[in-house]
Design an enzyme around this catalytic site. Structure first.
Site, mmCIF file in Angstrom:
data_model
loop_
_atom_site.group_PDB
_atom_site.id
_atom_site.type_symbol
_atom_site.label_atom_id
_atom_site.label_comp_id
_atom_site.label_asym_id
_atom_site.label_seq_id
_atom_site.Cartn_x
_atom_site.Cartn_y
_atom_site.Cartn_z
ATOM 1 N N PRO A 2 -6.898 -34.762 37.671
ATOM 2 C CG PRO A 2 -8.102 -36.660 38.034
ATOM 3 C CD PRO A 2 -7.628 -35.796 36.961
ATOM 4 C CD GLU A 3 -0.718 -33.135 37.473
ATOM 5 O OE1 GLU A 3 0.454 -33.345 37.813
ATOM 6 O OE2 GLU A 3 -1.074 -32.094 36.907
ATOM 7 C CG HIS A 93 -21.904 -34.523 33.303
ATOM 8 N ND1 HIS A 93 -22.186 -35.140 32.112
ATOM 9 C CD2 HIS A 93 -21.878 -33.199 33.031
ATOM 10 C CE1 HIS A 93 -22.316 -34.227 31.156
ATOM 11 N NE2 HIS A 93 -22.138 -33.040 31.689
ATOM 12 N NE ARG A 112 -12.476 -32.982 28.590
ATOM 13 C CZ ARG A 112 -11.253 -32.563 28.264
ATOM 14 N NH1 ARG A 112 -10.532 -31.914 29.161
ATOM 15 N NH2 ARG A 112 -10.766 -32.773 27.078
#
Length: 274
Positions: A2-3, A93, A112
């Site tokens: 995500p930017e 997750h 992650r």
DNA sequence: CTATCCACCTGGCGGC
DNA sequence: TGCCGCCAGGTGGATA
């Protein structure tokens, strides 16, 4: 993942759905994201109502009542989903599950585990250590050619690295840095202090325009980024150089090259960019 | 200050 | 089908 545009898209999804809702239950399913999740602290958020959602750089700030905020970073693979509680089925997750009133749940999934959710209690989230070092927001007037040129004049670092430096300007990550430099016709390897005033002006405009276009498309999905409704971003279709090594430039047909700068793969057209 | 390498963590993909 | 190495939207710390 995500930017800035992806985080902005998540912010919009949250604003649309969860403002005024109350946190009824908070399930913590992992001990550690980037920073440890303190279950006891999260207990203290129960029964608090969500007042507002802001974005600062790539962070979300979820304002709760009583001067409490959640400061959220999605790392590389974090996804925030909003699901009807009665149809929610946990998947791998799903590290944080917040049950709201009104049959809604906020789910944080992050394979992650590079993301984080921090509780801030001092009513000034922008002074938190993860935000205090932030430079200007790219979509405000604070980010302009004069500002950028001054910053660039002070360093010999490669321009790509400088525009990705969050202490200078926040929000441009590895995708949009390459794309903005292509749009500005500037090689990513140029020493920052060789960028002319004219180039800096163009670069500012390019960064703004690309971020705005990407927000309009709901961000860029390479692999696993999804918005709060589980939908991908469509800016992927407008990428000119990112991920296109050895393919032909859409503008001049020259082969796009790639090069690692500061440990990040960087894409550019040697003919279009100087 | 700069460049470079590493770490955090998991999964997907290509090659063999 | 399977194993292996490599790679990934981020960031911070150590080192020379």
């Amino acid at each position: 993942m995500p930017e800035l545009p992806e985080v902005e898209t998540v912010k919009k999804g949250l604003i649309k759905n969860v403002i005024g809702k109350t946190l009824q239950d908070i399930e913590i399913n992992t001990e550690k994201l980037r920073y440890p999740l303190d279950k006891a602290s999260f207990e203290s958020l129960k029964n608090k109502t969500i007042r507002d959602i802001h974005r600062r750089g790539k962070h979300l700030i979820i304002f709760l009542e009583d001067n409490l905020q959640l400061i959220v970073h999605l790392g590389m693979s974090g996804v925030v989903k909003i699901n009807p509680t009665d149809s929610y089925q946990k998947i791998k997750h799903d590290h944080i599950v917040i049950t709201l009133n009104d049959n809604l749940s906020i789910i944080y999934n992050d394979p992650r585990k590079f993301g984080y959710w921090l509780i801030n209690t001092n009513s000034k989230p922008l002074e938190h250590k993860v935000l205090i070092t932030h430079g200007v927001e790219p979509l405000t007037d604070d980010f302009n050619a004069e500002y950028l040129l001054i910053k660039l004049s002070k360093t010999t670092r490669k321009i790509k690295q400088t525009i990705m430096d969050n202490s200078i300007v926040v929000g441009a990550g590895n995708i949009y840095a390459s794309e903005a430099l292509f749009d500005s016709k500037i090689l990513p390897t140029r020493p920052s202090n060789t960028i002319t005033k004219k180039e800096a002006s163009k670069l500012v405009v390019s960064i703004k325009e690309i971020l705005i276009k990407a927000i309009a498309e709901g961000g860029t999905t390479l692999k696993d980024y999804k918005n709060t409704e589980g939908k991908p971003g469509y800016f992927t279709q407008q990428l000119n150089v990112y991920g296109r090594a050895k393919q032909n430039c859409y503008t001049c047909n020259t082969e796009i090259e790639s090069l690692v700068i500061a440990q990040r793969n960087t894409f550019f057209c040697r003919k279009c960019q100087k």
